[in-house]
Motif scaffolding. Sequence first.
Motif, PDB file in Angstrom:
ATOM      1  N   GLU A  10       0.842  -1.194   0.000  1.00 23.36           N
ATOM      2  CA  GLU A  10       0.000   0.000   0.000  1.00 23.36           C
ATOM      3  C   GLU A  10       0.883   1.252   0.000  1.00 23.36           C
ATOM      4  O   GLU A  10       2.101   1.176   0.103  1.00 23.36           O
ATOM      5  CB  GLU A  10      -0.908  -0.017   1.228  1.00 23.36           C
ATOM      6  CG  GLU A  10      -1.900  -1.164   1.247  1.00 23.36           C
ATOM      7  CD  GLU A  10      -2.672  -1.230   2.546  1.00 23.36           C
ATOM      8  OE1 GLU A  10      -3.909  -1.199   2.499  1.00 23.36           O
ATOM      9  OE2 GLU A  10      -2.026  -1.317   3.603  1.00 23.36           O
ATOM     10  N   TYR A  11       0.222   2.396  -0.103  1.00 25.98           N
ATOM     11  CA  TYR A  11       0.938   3.666  -0.148  1.00 25.98           C
ATOM     12  C   TYR A  11       0.421   4.601   0.946  1.00 25.98           C
ATOM     13  O   TYR A  11      -0.785   4.711   1.160  1.00 25.98           O
ATOM     14  CB  TYR A  11       0.741   4.344  -1.510  1.00 25.98           C
ATOM     15  CG  TYR A  11       1.221   3.518  -2.666  1.00 25.98           C
ATOM     16  CD1 TYR A  11       2.538   3.580  -3.106  1.00 25.98           C
ATOM     17  CD2 TYR A  11       0.340   2.654  -3.327  1.00 25.98           C
ATOM     18  CE1 TYR A  11       2.977   2.813  -4.183  1.00 25.98           C
ATOM     19  CE2 TYR A  11       0.766   1.877  -4.398  1.00 25.98           C
ATOM     20  CZ  TYR A  11       2.085   1.975  -4.818  1.00 25.98           C
ATOM     21  OH  TYR A  11       2.507   1.203  -5.875  1.00 25.98           O
ATOM     22  N   PHE A  12       1.345   5.249   1.627  1.00 19.46           N
ATOM     23  CA  PHE A  12       0.991   6.266   2.621  1.00 19.46           C
ATOM     24  C   PHE A  12       1.221   7.611   1.957  1.00 19.46           C
ATOM     25  O   PHE A  12       2.340   7.929   1.550  1.00 19.46           O
ATOM     26  CB  PHE A  12       1.866   6.127   3.867  1.00 19.46           C
ATOM     27  CG  PHE A  12       1.245   6.691   5.115  1.00 19.46           C
ATOM     28  CD1 PHE A  12       0.987   5.883   6.201  1.00 19.46           C
ATOM     29  CD2 PHE A  12       0.897   8.043   5.196  1.00 19.46           C
ATOM     30  CE1 PHE A  12       0.401   6.393   7.353  1.00 19.46           C
ATOM     31  CE2 PHE A  12       0.309   8.558   6.332  1.00 19.46           C
ATOM     32  CZ  PHE A  12       0.060   7.739   7.422  1.00 19.46           C
ATOM     33  N   LEU A  13       0.163   8.417   1.853  1.00 14.82           N
ATOM     34  CA  LEU A  13       0.221   9.680   1.129  1.00 14.82           C
ATOM     35  C   LEU A  13       0.157  10.879   2.069  1.00 14.82           C
ATOM     36  O   LEU A  13      -0.636  10.894   3.013  1.00 14.82           O
ATOM     37  CB  LEU A  13      -0.942   9.773   0.139  1.00 14.82           C
ATOM     38  CG  LEU A  13      -1.153   8.608  -0.814  1.00 14.82           C
ATOM     39  CD1 LEU A  13      -2.366   8.877  -1.693  1.00 14.82           C
ATOM     40  CD2 LEU A  13       0.083   8.377  -1.654  1.00 14.82           C
ATOM     41  N   PHE A  14       0.976  11.853   1.788  1.00 18.33           N
ATOM     42  CA  PHE A  14       0.936  13.131   2.495  1.00 18.33           C
ATOM     43  C   PHE A  14       0.749  14.258   1.492  1.00 18.33           C
ATOM     44  O   PHE A  14       1.360  14.248   0.424  1.00 18.33           O
ATOM     45  CB  PHE A  14       2.248  13.407   3.252  1.00 18.33           C
ATOM     46  CG  PHE A  14       2.507  12.496   4.414  1.00 18.33           C
ATOM     47  CD1 PHE A  14       2.014  12.798   5.675  1.00 18.33           C
ATOM     48  CD2 PHE A  14       3.273  11.355   4.242  1.00 18.33           C
ATOM     49  CE1 PHE A  14       2.264  11.963   6.747  1.00 18.33           C
ATOM     50  CE2 PHE A  14       3.533  10.509   5.315  1.00 18.33           C
ATOM     51  CZ  PHE A  14       3.036  10.811   6.567  1.00 18.33           C
ATOM     52  N   HIS A  15      -0.088  15.218   1.849  1.00 18.75           N
ATOM     53  CA  HIS A  15      -0.174  16.459   1.075  1.00 18.75           C
ATOM     54  C   HIS A  15       0.048  17.605   2.051  1.00 18.75           C
ATOM     55  O   HIS A  15      -0.732  17.796   2.993  1.00 18.75           O
ATOM     56  CB  HIS A  15      -1.532  16.603   0.388  1.00 18.75           C
ATOM     57  CG  HIS A  15      -1.494  17.537  -0.786  1.00 18.75           C
ATOM     58  ND1 HIS A  15      -1.030  18.832  -0.682  1.00 18.75           N
ATOM     59  CD2 HIS A  15      -1.831  17.358  -2.091  1.00 18.75           C
ATOM     60  CE1 HIS A  15      -1.096  19.419  -1.863  1.00 18.75           C
ATOM     61  NE2 HIS A  15      -1.573  18.542  -2.740  1.00 18.75           N
ATOM     62  N   LEU A  16       1.103  18.361   1.861  1.00 20.33           N
ATOM     63  CA  LEU A  16       1.466  19.416   2.811  1.00 20.33           C
ATOM     64  C   LEU A  16       0.541  20.628   2.743  1.00 20.33           C
ATOM     65  O   LEU A  16       0.456  21.388   3.718  1.00 20.33           O
ATOM     66  CB  LEU A  16       2.917  19.867   2.561  1.00 20.33           C
ATOM     67  CG  LEU A  16       3.983  18.768   2.631  1.00 20.33           C
ATOM     68  CD1 LEU A  16       5.358  19.380   2.398  1.00 20.33           C
ATOM     69  CD2 LEU A  16       3.934  18.035   3.954  1.00 20.33           C
ATOM     70  N   MET A  17      -0.114  20.832   1.602  1.00 18.90           N
ATOM     71  CA  MET A  17      -0.953  22.016   1.386  1.00 18.90           C
ATOM     72  C   MET A  17      -0.144  23.285   1.682  1.00 18.90           C
ATOM     73  O   MET A  17       0.976  23.420   1.205  1.00 18.90           O
ATOM     74  CB  MET A  17      -2.228  21.942   2.227  1.00 18.90           C
ATOM     75  CG  MET A  17      -3.124  20.755   1.855  1.00 18.90           C
ATOM     76  SD  MET A  17      -3.678  20.727   0.125  1.00 18.90           S
ATOM     77  CE  MET A  17      -4.938  22.000   0.160  1.00 18.90           C
ATOM     78  N   MET A  18      -0.659  24.206   2.506  1.00 19.34           N
ATOM     79  CA  MET A  18       0.008  25.496   2.681  1.00 19.34           C
ATOM     80  C   MET A  18       1.060  25.504   3.788  1.00 19.34           C
ATOM     81  O   MET A  18       2.108  26.130   3.642  1.00 19.34           O
ATOM     82  CB  MET A  18      -1.038  26.584   2.968  1.00 19.34           C
ATOM     83  CG  MET A  18      -1.990  26.837   1.817  1.00 19.34           C
ATOM     84  SD  MET A  18      -3.198  28.111   2.202  1.00 19.34           S
ATOM     85  CE  MET A  18      -2.153  29.563   2.307  1.00 19.34           C
ATOM     86  N   THR A  19       0.798  24.834   4.892  1.00 20.48           N
ATOM     87  CA  THR A  19       1.696  24.980   6.042  1.00 20.48           C
ATOM     88  C   THR A  19       2.205  23.653   6.601  1.00 20.48           C
ATOM     89  O   THR A  19       2.817  23.625   7.663  1.00 20.48           O
ATOM     90  CB  THR A  19       1.001  25.757   7.185  1.00 20.48           C
ATOM     91  OG1 THR A  19      -0.161  25.024   7.614  1.00 20.48           O
ATOM     92  CG2 THR A  19       0.591  27.146   6.740  1.00 20.48           C
ATOM     93  N   GLY A  20       1.961  22.559   5.901  1.00 21.68           N
ATOM     94  CA  GLY A  20       2.383  21.260   6.404  1.00 21.68           C
ATOM     95  C   GLY A  20       3.890  21.046   6.306  1.00 21.68           C
ATOM     96  O   GLY A  20       4.549  21.589   5.415  1.00 21.68           O
ATOM     97  N   LYS A  21       4.425  20.258   7.224  1.00 12.66           N
ATOM     98  CA  LYS A  21       5.842  19.910   7.220  1.00 12.66           C
ATOM     99  C   LYS A  21       5.980  18.440   7.591  1.00 12.66           C
ATOM    100  O   LYS A  21       5.240  17.927   8.430  1.00 12.66           O
ATOM    101  CB  LYS A  21       6.634  20.724   8.254  1.00 12.66           C
ATOM    102  CG  LYS A  21       6.522  22.214   8.174  1.00 12.66           C
ATOM    103  CD  LYS A  21       7.381  22.859   9.259  1.00 12.66           C
ATOM    104  CE  LYS A  21       7.149  24.345   9.374  1.00 12.66           C
ATOM    105  NZ  LYS A  21       5.857  24.660   9.996  1.00 12.66           N
ATOM    106  N   LEU A  22       6.936  17.765   6.987  1.00 12.78           N
ATOM    107  CA  LEU A  22       7.336  16.431   7.406  1.00 12.78           C
ATOM    108  C   LEU A  22       8.712  16.553   8.030  1.00 12.78           C
ATOM    109  O   LEU A  22       9.678  16.919   7.355  1.00 12.78           O
ATOM    110  CB  LEU A  22       7.378  15.470   6.217  1.00 12.78           C
ATOM    111  CG  LEU A  22       6.060  14.841   5.782  1.00 12.78           C
ATOM    112  CD1 LEU A  22       6.273  13.953   4.564  1.00 12.78           C
ATOM    113  CD2 LEU A  22       5.424  14.037   6.914  1.00 12.78           C
ATOM    114  N   LEU A  23       8.805  16.277   9.329  1.00  9.08           N
ATOM    115  CA  LEU A  23      10.054  16.457  10.060  1.00  9.08           C
ATOM    116  C   LEU A  23      10.589  15.111  10.534  1.00  9.08           C
ATOM    117  O   LEU A  23       9.839  14.292  11.066  1.00  9.08           O
ATOM    118  CB  LEU A  23       9.834  17.388  11.255  1.00  9.08           C
ATOM    119  CG  LEU A  23       9.278  18.783  10.913  1.00  9.08           C
ATOM    120  CD1 LEU A  23       8.984  19.560  12.180  1.00  9.08           C
ATOM    121  CD2 LEU A  23      10.242  19.535  10.019  1.00  9.08           C
ATOM    122  N   LEU A  24      11.862  14.917  10.355  1.00  8.42           N
ATOM    123  CA  LEU A  24      12.509  13.667  10.736  1.00  8.42           C
ATOM    124  C   LEU A  24      13.244  13.853  12.062  1.00  8.42           C
ATOM    125  O   LEU A  24      14.148  14.685  12.180  1.00  8.42           O
ATOM    126  CB  LEU A  24      13.490  13.235   9.644  1.00  8.42           C
ATOM    127  CG  LEU A  24      14.027  11.811   9.707  1.00  8.42           C
ATOM    128  CD1 LEU A  24      12.890  10.809   9.522  1.00  8.42           C
ATOM    129  CD2 LEU A  24      15.086  11.604   8.635  1.00  8.42           C
TER     130      LEU A  24
END
Length: 204
Positions: A10-24
Amino acid sequence: WIVLKLSSGEYFLFHLMMTGKLLLNPKNESKHDRLILYLSGNTKLVFNDIRKFGKCRITDSLKNLAGQDALQISFPDFKKLITVKNRNIKIFLLDQKHIAGIGNIYADEILWEASIHPLQKTNTLKHFEILKLFKSIKRILRLAIKKGGTSSRDYRKPDNTEGQYYKIRKVYQRTGESCAKCGGIIQRIVVGGRSTHFCPKHQK
């Protein structure tokens, strides 16, 4: 969309739109953390979004998710797409159903480099203009990736540092400044509800 392929297929999807962040592995927790994924190797991936416009979901198929990737689409496919439409070129570039991966900032930068007015109709573009636009899409997006994206406000890279493209932008948010290409004065208009920047001297 940012796509993570899972071991389940399966696939895990993210859409950041205007203010989203993916932080490690962020050092501190935040009240704006919306989702935390605990990964192997004591690794933590955090979806942070101040305005809550971002979204994520799991799906078993990427079919109909978006159009062809802007960095992968061939010139024949690009030309075929653009010539059958009768829309403002700026709106066409932003429509992810046609081509995926071009946001508002890069659409302005691409059109500036290709010397195309954001309100020009797609079906009026000549072959040499389409080719120039196609090449500009590839160059601007590759440069933006090399610079780590654009941090004009909220965007951060996974290590929470800023992307550097904003410092070298040519037209986005440069209203009233001189055009680096021809000396014209950068103007701002609204196209399809989006702030749009262009040089009226060489983008005709």
